[in-house]
Design a protein around this motif. Structure first.
Motif, PDB file in Angstrom:
ATOM      1  N   LEU A  13       0.872  -1.166   0.000  1.00 39.65           N
ATOM      2  CA  LEU A  13       0.000   0.000   0.000  1.00 39.65           C
ATOM      3  C   LEU A  13       0.913   1.221   0.000  1.00 39.65           C
ATOM      4  O   LEU A  13       1.709   1.411   0.924  1.00 39.65           O
ATOM      5  N   ASP A  14       0.844   2.032  -1.050  1.00 33.74           N
ATOM      6  CA  ASP A  14       1.740   3.185  -1.192  1.00 33.74           C
ATOM      7  C   ASP A  14       1.212   4.340  -0.353  1.00 33.74           C
ATOM      8  O   ASP A  14       0.282   5.025  -0.737  1.00 33.74           O
ATOM      9  N   CYS A  15       1.816   4.538   0.794  1.00 37.24           N
ATOM     10  CA  CYS A  15       1.429   5.636   1.684  1.00 37.24           C
ATOM     11  C   CYS A  15       2.371   6.824   1.565  1.00 37.24           C
ATOM     12  O   CYS A  15       2.238   7.804   2.285  1.00 37.24           O
ATOM     13  N   LEU A  16       3.330   6.749   0.673  1.00 36.29           N
ATOM     14  CA  LEU A  16       4.314   7.813   0.536  1.00 36.29           C
ATOM     15  C   LEU A  16       3.755   9.005  -0.228  1.00 36.29           C
ATOM     16  O   LEU A  16       4.123  10.136   0.018  1.00 36.29           O
ATOM     17  N   ALA A  17       2.888   8.770  -1.190  1.00 35.28           N
ATOM     18  CA  ALA A  17       2.249   9.830  -1.968  1.00 35.28           C
ATOM     19  C   ALA A  17       3.239  10.663  -2.762  1.00 35.28           C
ATOM     20  O   ALA A  17       3.044  11.841  -2.968  1.00 35.28           O
ATOM     21  N   GLY A  18       4.317  10.058  -3.217  1.00 32.05           N
ATOM     22  CA  GLY A  18       5.258  10.767  -4.093  1.00 32.05           C
ATOM     23  C   GLY A  18       5.725  12.080  -3.522  1.00 32.05           C
ATOM     24  O   GLY A  18       5.821  13.065  -4.220  1.00 32.05           O
ATOM     25  N   TYR A  19       6.006  12.110  -2.213  1.00 38.34           N
ATOM     26  CA  TYR A  19       6.432  13.348  -1.565  1.00 38.34           C
ATOM     27  C   TYR A  19       5.457  14.478  -1.848  1.00 38.34           C
ATOM     28  O   TYR A  19       5.843  15.596  -2.128  1.00 38.34           O
ATOM     29  N   SER A  20       4.189  14.171  -1.887  1.00 38.22           N
ATOM     30  CA  SER A  20       3.066  15.096  -2.077  1.00 38.22           C
ATOM     31  C   SER A  20       2.940  15.605  -3.507  1.00 38.22           C
ATOM     32  O   SER A  20       2.024  16.344  -3.817  1.00 38.22           O
ATOM     33  N   ALA A  21       3.829  15.204  -4.384  1.00 42.02           N
ATOM     34  CA  ALA A  21       3.727  15.655  -5.773  1.00 42.02           C
ATOM     35  C   ALA A  21       2.823  14.742  -6.595  1.00 42.02           C
ATOM     36  O   ALA A  21       2.303  15.160  -7.615  1.00 42.02           O
ATOM     37  N   LEU A  22       2.657  13.513  -6.165  1.00 48.16           N
ATOM     38  CA  LEU A  22       1.852  12.545  -6.908  1.00 48.16           C
ATOM     39  C   LEU A  22       0.868  11.850  -5.987  1.00 48.16           C
ATOM     40  O   LEU A  22       0.731  10.644  -6.005  1.00 48.16           O
ATOM     41  N   ASN A  23       0.167  12.594  -5.187  1.00 45.70           N
ATOM     42  CA  ASN A  23      -0.683  11.992  -4.169  1.00 45.70           C
ATOM     43  C   ASN A  23      -2.061  11.588  -4.680  1.00 45.70           C
ATOM     44  O   ASN A  23      -3.020  11.562  -3.935  1.00 45.70           O
ATOM     45  N   PHE A  24      -2.154  11.243  -5.965  1.00 40.52           N
ATOM     46  CA  PHE A  24      -3.441  10.808  -6.514  1.00 40.52           C
ATOM     47  C   PHE A  24      -3.411   9.350  -6.929  1.00 40.52           C
ATOM     48  O   PHE A  24      -4.274   8.880  -7.644  1.00 40.52           O
ATOM     49  N   GLY A  25      -2.452   8.592  -6.460  1.00 40.72           N
ATOM     50  CA  GLY A  25      -2.400   7.166  -6.756  1.00 40.72           C
ATOM     51  C   GLY A  25      -1.589   6.875  -8.001  1.00 40.72           C
ATOM     52  O   GLY A  25      -0.860   7.719  -8.511  1.00 40.72           O
ATOM     53  N   HIS A  26      -1.751   5.655  -8.508  1.00 37.33           N
ATOM     54  CA  HIS A  26      -0.957   5.197  -9.636  1.00 37.33           C
ATOM     55  C   HIS A  26      -1.862   4.852 -10.811  1.00 37.33           C
ATOM     56  O   HIS A  26      -2.669   3.927 -10.742  1.00 37.33           O
ATOM     57  N   ALA A  27      -1.767   5.617 -11.881  1.00 34.54           N
ATOM     58  CA  ALA A  27      -2.426   5.327 -13.155  1.00 34.54           C
ATOM     59  C   ALA A  27      -3.938   5.194 -13.046  1.00 34.54           C
ATOM     60  O   ALA A  27      -4.546   4.358 -13.716  1.00 34.54           O
ATOM     61  N   HIS A  28      -4.573   6.036 -12.246  1.00 30.04           N
ATOM     62  CA  HIS A  28      -6.032   6.020 -12.193  1.00 30.04           C
ATOM     63  C   HIS A  28      -6.557   6.375 -13.587  1.00 30.04           C
ATOM     64  O   HIS A  28      -6.135   7.383 -14.178  1.00 30.04           O
ATOM     65  N   PRO A  29      -7.445   5.569 -14.157  1.00 34.29           N
ATOM     66  CA  PRO A  29      -7.870   5.771 -15.548  1.00 34.29           C
ATOM     67  C   PRO A  29      -8.425   7.166 -15.850  1.00 34.29           C
ATOM     68  O   PRO A  29      -8.115   7.741 -16.892  1.00 34.29           O
ATOM     69  N   ARG A  30      -9.208   7.738 -14.944  1.00 34.19           N
ATOM     70  CA  ARG A  30      -9.759   9.084 -15.194  1.00 34.19           C
ATOM     71  C   ARG A  30      -8.650  10.130 -15.202  1.00 34.19           C
ATOM     72  O   ARG A  30      -8.662  11.055 -16.029  1.00 34.19           O
ATOM     73  N   LEU A  31      -7.681   9.997 -14.290  1.00 33.24           N
ATOM     74  CA  LEU A  31      -6.597  10.974 -14.229  1.00 33.24           C
ATOM     75  C   LEU A  31      -5.661  10.833 -15.424  1.00 33.24           C
ATOM     76  O   LEU A  31      -5.198  11.831 -15.979  1.00 33.24           O
ATOM     77  N   VAL A  32      -5.379   9.605 -15.835  1.00 36.32           N
ATOM     78  CA  VAL A  32      -4.536   9.387 -17.010  1.00 36.32           C
ATOM     79  C   VAL A  32      -5.214   9.968 -18.250  1.00 36.32           C
ATOM     80  O   VAL A  32      -4.571  10.655 -19.055  1.00 36.32           O
ATOM     81  N   ALA A  33      -6.505   9.721 -18.404  1.00 37.90           N
ATOM     82  CA  ALA A  33      -7.234  10.257 -19.560  1.00 37.90           C
ATOM     83  C   ALA A  33      -7.216  11.779 -19.560  1.00 37.90           C
ATOM     84  O   ALA A  33      -7.001  12.412 -20.605  1.00 37.90           O
ATOM     85  N   ARG A  34      -7.420  12.393 -18.400  1.00 38.76           N
ATOM     86  CA  ARG A  34      -7.417  13.859 -18.314  1.00 38.76           C
ATOM     87  C   ARG A  34      -6.028  14.416 -18.603  1.00 38.76           C
ATOM     88  O   ARG A  34      -5.886  15.421 -19.281  1.00 38.76           O
ATOM     89  N   ALA A  35      -4.998  13.747 -18.091  1.00 37.98           N
ATOM     90  CA  ALA A  35      -3.625  14.198 -18.344  1.00 37.98           C
ATOM     91  C   ALA A  35      -3.300  14.105 -19.828  1.00 37.98           C
ATOM     92  O   ALA A  35      -2.717  15.034 -20.402  1.00 37.98           O
TER      93      ALA A  35
END
Length: 112
Positions: A13-35
């Motif tokens: 379970l990734d609780c690090l959150a990318g040092y707050s720069a990537l705190n939206f998880g990994h490859a969420h389909p909606r976020l990837v599509a929006r990006a």
């Protein structure tokens, strides 16, 4: 998602959150599509240039956070500098610190 798997198949379970720069998880389909949609339009711009998204973003963020205004920053260093200025102003306006008497304490060798 918040789960990552290492090369040996162990799940974490990734609780690090990318040092707050990537705190939206990994490859969420909606976020990837929006990006991908945004990257096809414009990758990066400065506040020095007109952008039709900055105004609505700032308005919506201010409403969401219950603030009158927001000031998005381009970097963590800018954010820290602005936070220090805001803290000093808050001390003068809210706490009643005498003019030119505020002291800002910062840590040497800190990230910013």
């Amino acid at each position: 998602g918040a789960w990552v798997t290492d090369v040996e198949g162990r799940r974490y379970l990734d609780c690090l959150a990318g040092y707050s720069a990537l705190n939206f998880g990994h490859a969420h389909p909606r976020l990837v599509a929006r990006a991908q949609e945004q990257l096809g339009r414009l990758t990066l711009t400065s506040r020095a240039f007109y952008d039709d998204q900055l105004g609505p973003f700032a308005r919506d963020l201010a409403r969401l956070t219950g603030k009158e205004m927001v000031l998005p920053m381009n970097s963590g260093a800018e954010a820290v500098e602005t936070a220090i200025k805001l803290a000093r102003k808050w001390g003068y306006l809210v706490k009643g610190v005498a003019e030119n008497q505020a002291t800002i304490v910062a840590m040497e060798g800190n990230f910013h």
